[in-house]
Design a protein around this motif. Structure first.
Motif, PDB file in Angstrom:
ATOM      1  N   UNK A 196      -6.164   7.161   1.776  1.00  0.00           N
ATOM      2  CA  UNK A 196      -5.009   7.088   2.675  1.00  0.00           C
ATOM      3  C   UNK A 196      -3.789   7.568   1.900  1.00  0.00           C
ATOM      4  N   UNK A 197      -2.700   7.775   2.622  1.00  0.00           N
ATOM      5  CA  UNK A 197      -1.451   8.148   1.939  1.00  0.00           C
ATOM      6  C   UNK A 197      -0.961   6.961   1.116  1.00  0.00           C
ATOM      7  N   UNK A 198      -0.300   7.279  -0.006  1.00  0.00           N
ATOM      8  CA  UNK A 198       0.109   6.213  -0.924  1.00  0.00           C
ATOM      9  C   UNK A 198       1.080   5.238  -0.262  1.00  0.00           C
ATOM     10  N   UNK A 199       1.905   5.710   0.656  1.00  0.00           N
ATOM     11  CA  UNK A 199       2.866   4.810   1.310  1.00  0.00           C
ATOM     12  C   UNK A 199       2.155   3.737   2.117  1.00  0.00           C
ATOM     13  N   UNK A 200       0.907   4.012   2.563  1.00  0.00           N
ATOM     14  CA  UNK A 200       0.153   3.045   3.355  1.00  0.00           C
ATOM     15  C   UNK A 200      -0.765   2.185   2.510  1.00  0.00           C
ATOM     16  N   UNK A 201      -0.777   2.423   1.189  1.00  0.00           N
ATOM     17  CA  UNK A 201      -1.629   1.648   0.300  1.00  0.00           C
ATOM     18  C   UNK A 201      -0.854   0.666  -0.567  1.00  0.00           C
ATOM     19  N   UNK A 202       0.465   0.795  -0.592  1.00  0.00           N
ATOM     20  CA  UNK A 202       1.266  -0.028  -1.484  1.00  0.00           C
ATOM     21  C   UNK A 202       1.095  -1.508  -1.140  1.00  0.00           C
ATOM     22  N   UNK A 203       0.817  -2.308  -2.181  1.00  0.00           N
ATOM     23  CA  UNK A 203       0.690  -3.777  -2.088  1.00  0.00           C
ATOM     24  C   UNK A 203      -0.445  -4.216  -1.165  1.00  0.00           C
ATOM     25  N   UNK A 204      -1.390  -3.351  -0.897  1.00  0.00           N
ATOM     26  CA  UNK A 204      -2.574  -3.738  -0.114  1.00  0.00           C
ATOM     27  C   UNK A 204      -3.780  -3.840  -1.038  1.00  0.00           C
ATOM     28  N   UNK A 205      -4.623  -4.855  -0.823  1.00  0.00           N
ATOM     29  CA  UNK A 205      -5.858  -5.010  -1.591  1.00  0.00           C
ATOM     30  C   UNK A 205      -7.010  -4.449  -0.750  1.00  0.00           C
ATOM     31  N   UNK A 206      -7.684  -3.401  -1.260  1.00  0.00           N
ATOM     32  CA  UNK A 206      -8.756  -2.723  -0.536  1.00  0.00           C
ATOM     33  C   UNK A 206     -10.078  -2.994  -1.260  1.00  0.00           C
TER      34      UNK A 206
END
Length: 547
Positions: free
Chosen positions: A305-315
């Motif tokens: 995903x784009x980095x802006x949508x991954x910030x501070x998310x645990x995947x």
């Protein structure tokens, strides 16, 4: 003479009729020619053929005596075994007895034998060839049934010791054997294999009544069955007399033995024996899948995903590893009947998250896509654009991707050709970096390649080092080639420069772009032919951020 042919097949009668027609035509021909001897020879030959054909045809008549035996009855095929269903087993501390075996196929029934021929009394001294009736064919044995399929088992367990409490049987059903074939029946046998029958010639004589001293005249001659003993045949075998014309008296005159015909008897054929039934096919062991855990999780082997949508998310990422192993019999409880090979499903998992540790916004860096995959060993593989500056911080259950800086991808590959210095000097020219990136990169390397007649003749490297003073203004760089290409730069000579630009980011990834410039040496060219290009890596990166 025609009386000897009363039992002939119609087709033979037709052939004989044709021969008689030919006989008559030869006769008419002979009447009108002057060579009677030749005609006589031809007529004798044809008559001999007709007589031999008649005798042979009669001798070829065959009658069957006895009643043919009935064929045996085929055996019924055995039914296939029943198949077991697949089953899920959860191993625990309690003993479990589980049977997933297929049942055996039934045996095929045996066939009955063919019956022998019956009523086999051979007729004696008949005037035809005879053959005994044949015996019946033996029946075919029934095919054996196939073994039933065994069930597949999926066994969940937390520890290997729990598998000892599982007694599992999943053998395939055995094949049913084929039925036996039936024996062949015997045919009727001859009691008199060969005999002969005599035929005598009698002349029918006629004498006119009420005519004084009328002579006896021969009307016709016929063959009749006889013993061949003239005295006995004249006394006992005289043919019956028929009154043809009341104005005549008739009588038979014995001429003598004329023919002797041989007849034979053939034994009846033995029937064909049946065939044995085919054995069924056995079924194989069912498959066993061992699963470590209480369930099979949903697999997630990659995420992007784009980095802006991954910030501070645990995947979280999960991968299922399926491997083939042996030794199942030693793992399960005593009494198990299984194949020793099995499949083992093990799950590996890990997670990641992105933290933002730069004052620049994701949009300032192009907000590129980032992709992470999990390997069979459980390690994570990262696919991060080289325009981002980052650090990986590993912990037991998670990896942190810390974004610490970077550049916008569209600032790469922005060099432009501004023109030659001190026209028409082709040894010096100016490049303009519209991306203004020299101070934010690790290295910039220029490679200038000289072409003549579309063939490469020479090249040189020209590095640009960050923070080194260059004669430039507004990110324009003056390039001085010195005398490197002097031997090829002859006045009036058309040549081409290819300037390849390799920009290496602080993350260590190199992006290539460049240009090709065609010109004539020492000739002022206000609008040179310039072709710009980008390398595949840069093209793919720009395509991703433009989605």
């Amino acid at each position: 003479m025609m009386a000897g042919f009363t039992q002939l097949k119609p087709q033979f009668v037709t052939h004989l009729g044709l021969l008689y027609q030919k006989f008559y035509l030869i006769y008419l021909t002979c009447v009108n020619i002057n060579h009677p001897l030749q005609c006589i020879l031809k007529l004798c030959l044809l008559a001999t053929i007709i007589n031999s054909l008649a005798v042979n045809v009669v001798a070829a008549e065959v009658q069957t005596f006895g009643q043919a035996g009935r064929n045996g009855v085929d055996g019924r095929s055995g039914r296939d075994g029943n198949s077991a269903s697949d089953q899920i087993i959860r191993a625990s501390e309690q003993l479990q007895m589980i049977d997933l075996s297929g049942t055996d196929g039934e045996a095929g029934e045996s066939a009955t034998s063919g019956e022998p021929a019956s009523g086999c009394q051979q007729p004696q001294d008949v005037t035809v060839n005879v053959c005994g009736a044949r015996g019946g064919n033996g029946g075919n044995g029934g095919n054996g049934g196939n073994g039933g399929n065994s069930g597949n088992a999926t066994v969940y367990f937390e520890s290997l010791s729990q598998l000892k409490n599982v007694v599992l049987r999943n053998r395939g059903g055995r094949a049913g054997v084929g039925g036996k074939s039936g024996q062949a029946g015997s045919g009727c046998n001859c009691t008199q294999p060969r005999w002969s029958v005599n035929y005598c010639t009698w002349a029918l004589m006629a004498q006119q009544i009420n005519v004084e001293e009328a002579q006896w005249k021969e009307i016709k001659r016929e063959l009749f069955r006889c013993t061949g003993d003239a005295f006995y045949d004249e006394q006992q075998n005289r043919p019956q007399l028929a009154i043809l014309d009341p104005n005549y008296r008739y009588g038979w005159k014995y001429i003598g033995l004329s023919q002797q015909r041989d007849f034979t008897c053939e034994n009846g054929l033995i029937g064909q024996p049946g065939r044995n039934g085919r054995d069924g096919e056995p079924s194989s062991y069912g498959q066993v899948l061992l699963v470590k855990g209480t369930e099979i999780p949903q697999e997630q082997i990659s995420y992007s995903n784009r980095v802006s949508l991954l910030v501070d998310r645990s995947i979280g990422l999960i991968k299922k590893n399926l491997s083939k192993k042996t030794g199942l019999r030693s793992l399960l409880g005593t009494g198990s009947d299984v194949r020793d090979s099995y499949r083992l499903l093990e799950t590996v998992q890990s997670s990641f998250k992105v933290s933002w540790q730069t004052v620049k916004r994701p949009q300032d860096l192009g907000d590129p896509s980032l992709k992470v995959e999990i390997t069979e060993s459980g390690k994570l593989q990262f696919y991060i654009p080289g325009t981002l500056e980052y650090k990986l911080n590993n912990s037991p259950n998670q990896t942190e991707i810390a974004i610490t800086g970077g550049i916008h991808p569209k600032r790469l590959g922005r060099f432009k050709f501004k023109g030659f210095d001190r026209f028409p000097d082709s040894r010096n020219f100016t490049l303009l970096d519209e991306g203004k990136l020299l101070g934010e990169l690790k290295t910039v390397k220029l490679t200038i390649i000289l072409f003549q007649n579309n063939s490469k003749v020479s090249e040189m490297s020209y590095p640009l080092v960050p923070h080194r003073p260059y004669p430039h203004w507004a990110d324009a760089y003056q390039i001085n080639l010195g005398d490197r290409f002097d031997s090829w730069l002859q006045p009036g000579q058309p040549v081409k420069y290819e300037i390849r630009i390799e920009q290496t980011t602080r993350s260590g990834v190199t992006y290539t772009s460049g240009m090709k410039i065609g010109f004539v040496v020492d000739k002022v060219t206000h609008s040179p032919d310039i072709q710009y290009y980008s390398g595949a890596t840069l093209t793919n990166l720009l395509r991703l951020i433009n989605k």
